[in-house]
Design an enzyme around this catalytic site. Structure first.
Site, PDB file in Angstrom:
ATOM      1  N   LYS A  54       0.819  -1.210   0.000  1.00  0.00           N
ATOM      2  CA  LYS A  54       0.000   0.000   0.000  1.00  0.00           C
ATOM      3  C   LYS A  54       0.861   1.271   0.000  1.00  0.00           C
ATOM      4  O   LYS A  54       0.423   2.318  -0.452  1.00  0.00           O
ATOM      5  CB  LYS A  54      -0.925   0.020   1.219  1.00  0.00           C
ATOM      6  CG  LYS A  54      -1.814  -1.205   1.413  1.00  0.00           C
ATOM      7  CD  LYS A  54      -2.869  -1.355   0.345  1.00  0.00           C
ATOM      8  CE  LYS A  54      -4.041  -2.230   0.730  1.00  0.00           C
ATOM      9  NZ  LYS A  54      -3.728  -3.647   0.998  1.00  0.00           N
TER      10      LYS A  54
HETATM   11  C1  LIG Z   1      -4.470  -4.811   0.648  1.00  0.00           C
HETATM   12  C2  LIG Z   1      -3.673  -6.038   0.581  1.00  0.00           C
HETATM   13  C3  LIG Z   1      -3.972  -7.039  -0.352  1.00  0.00           C
HETATM   14  C4  LIG Z   1      -5.159  -6.969  -1.284  1.00  0.00           C
HETATM   15  O1  LIG Z   1      -5.071  -5.897  -2.186  1.00  0.00           O
HETATM   16  P1  LIG Z   1      -6.374  -5.387  -2.965  1.00  0.00           P
HETATM   17  O2  LIG Z   1      -5.909  -4.214  -3.741  1.00  0.00           O
HETATM   18  O3  LIG Z   1      -7.381  -5.029  -1.897  1.00  0.00           O
HETATM   19  O4  LIG Z   1      -6.854  -6.502  -3.790  1.00  0.00           O
HETATM   20  C5  LIG Z   1      -3.116  -8.131  -0.417  1.00  0.00           C
HETATM   21  N1  LIG Z   1      -2.072  -8.263   0.406  1.00  0.00           N
HETATM   22  C6  LIG Z   1      -1.770  -7.326   1.335  1.00  0.00           C
HETATM   23  C7  LIG Z   1      -0.601  -7.541   2.222  1.00  0.00           C
HETATM   24  C8  LIG Z   1      -2.547  -6.173   1.445  1.00  0.00           C
HETATM   25  O5  LIG Z   1      -2.243  -5.243   2.347  1.00  0.00           O
END
Ligand SMILES: *Cc1c(COP(=O)(O)O)cnc(C)c1O
Length: 463
Positions: free
Chosen positions: A112
């Protein structure tokens, strides 16, 4: 380049307005009016660019000339200067035909950070340029919250409130969010699960008067800029495994919750990147797996798993994909979403399902398989996968791809999810930045999972 809504009732708006609008005012999601197509000659000219240079090239197609080049450049270099890896998103070979794209070298150790570091800079830039207040409001299954807070804590003109499901995030995720002491940060720990948090946020954003009067801004992947930032590493990874060679397709395996990250991969494909299959990896919350296999999109019962950041039933970004698979027919999207609202599910026709299956394969990785994958790769290669990345790798092994190479996205550092790692009988050493969180005081407010209770807290904080 202008932006429109998947439901057809927002006029053409520019890049900064799309960034600030987050959820489209008609309840849909914003998408580019036309996806730019990148020719093979241009792709070739990008082969040796750094992550930052590549990001500037890709954004130049989308920013509508609204941000002077040198300003964007300063924001991009500031954002990724905080990463621990000079390549930002390094690719490493796990075994023949299988590579890992490491996306966890940012300040909060999850992917993120890649979009949210930049969005923090952008919010700050817009707050200054337009002399406006920005009140960020978001729901998190754990990683988005930490990352968004890290991106804007202490920034002038910005306040941020993050809702997370009470005791349903990992200890490290909780600490990363709640040990921040800056007064422009409010953590609400909500009784309920992530879907409850996300639903309440969506309702608040859909109330245009509330949204405007409170200066609300979104950091969830409903924000198109987040998706756009994430397309960059698909291009970057592609070049790492193919540069100097023939441009054959590459598959990507993506641990998925909200359909955000994998939609970024789909966008990269639509832009002309030779992407073969997009492998959708889920856990027991496998609504999206069922969609790809059966054409039925219907949330089931929420389950807590070893990969809590994917514990999501209602995938916010799914509507963006629906828009494209229905040939950009906003009327059809609006009517299906309406049906979803009233009947709790939708089913697509066979012809559409065939198109879905041309682009995607899917596998739901259950708890034991996830842990077994972590153990197996630790034993065989010495590499310690986090439980989300392990879902990606397990799905890459299980699904039939369309290419000789698969790049599996490593979305978090294992230290964030020590609960699962311990169950594998593995002891890990925490990076210093994480170890030191355990001694810090926490700040959070525990609230009921009702809209009223949350609005009361928000009114106080955003006053
Ligand atoms: C948010 C997240 C996901 C999923 O991502 P999306 O964009 O919601 O599909 C997968 N792995 C981790 C570690 C995350 O923080």
């Amino acid at each position: 380049m202008y932006y429109i809504s998947t439901r057809g009732n927002v006029g053409q708006i520019g890049f900064i307005d799309a960034f600030l609008m987050g959820l489209a005012d008609d309840g849909g999601l914003l998408v580019p009016g036309d996806i730019p197509i990148i020719s093979e000659a241009v792709l070739k000219s990008w082969e040796n660019l750094s992550f930052q240079e590549l990001m500037l090239e890709i954004f130049s197609y989308y920013t509508n000339g609204e941000i002077p080049e040198e300003d964007l450049k300063a924001m991009v270099y500031a954002s990724y200067g905080r990463f621990r890896a000079p390549e930002v998103t390094p690719v490493r070979r796990l075994k023949d035909g299988l590579h890992l794209l490491e996306l966890f070298h940012g300040p909060t150790f999850a992917f993120k950070d890649i979009a949210l570091q930049l969005m923090g800079e952008l919010y700050s830039y817009v707050a200054q340029k337009q002399n406006r207040k920005i009140h960020i409001l978001g729901a998190t299954s754990g990683d988005t919250g930490a990352s968004a807070i890290e991106g804007v804590k202490g920034k002038e003109g910005i306040k941020i409130c993050i809702l997370h499901p009470h005791q349903k995030v990992s200890k490290v995720q909780e600490l990363q969010m709640t040990t921040v002491q800056e007064d422009n940060v409010l953590n609400l720990s909500v009784h309920g699960n992530f879907d409850d948090c996300q639903r309440i946020i969506k309702e608040l954003f859909a109330d245009i008067d509330y949204k405007t009067s409170r200066h609300l801004a979104a950091i969830n992947s409903i924000n198109f800029v987040r998706i756009l930032a994430q397309t960059v590493y698909y291009f970057y990874a592609y070049f790492q495994v193919r540069k100097g060679a023939e441009y054959r397709t590459v598959d990507f395996s993506v641990p998925t919750g909200n359909f955000g990250d994998i939609f970024a991969g789909y966008l990269a494909k639509r832009m002309g990147l030779p992407v073969g299959k997009l492998i959708l990896a889920t856990n027991e919350n496998n609504i999206l797996e069922r969609f790809v296999k059966e054409g039925v999109y219907r949330p089931g019962t929420f389950q807590s798993t070893y990969s809590p950041s994917m514990d999501i039933q209602v995938a916010s970004n799914f509507e963006r994909y629906l828009y494209y698979v229905l040939d950009e027919d906003a009327q059809a999207v609006a009517s299906l979403m309406n049906q979803f609202k009233h009947e709790g599910g939708i089913t697509i026709g066979e012809e559409t399902l065939r198109r879905v299956q041309r682009d995607f394969a899917a596998h739901g990785v259950e708890g034991e398989e996830c842990l077994a994958t972590i153990r197996k790769y630790k034993d065989e290669t010495g590499y310690l996968l986090d439980p989300h990345s392990a879902c990606g790798v397990a799905a890459a092994e299980r699904c039939e791809g369309a290419s000789d190479i698969c790049v599996s996205l490593a979305t978090a550092h294992p230290a964030k999810f020590d609960e699962a790692i311990r169950l594998c009988g593995i002891e890990q050493e925490f990076p210093e930045q994480i170890a030191k969180l355990f001694d810090r005081p926490q700040r959070q407010t525990i609230v009921d999972g009702t809209k009223e209770a949350i609005v009361e807290e928000l009114n106080r904080f955003y006053a």
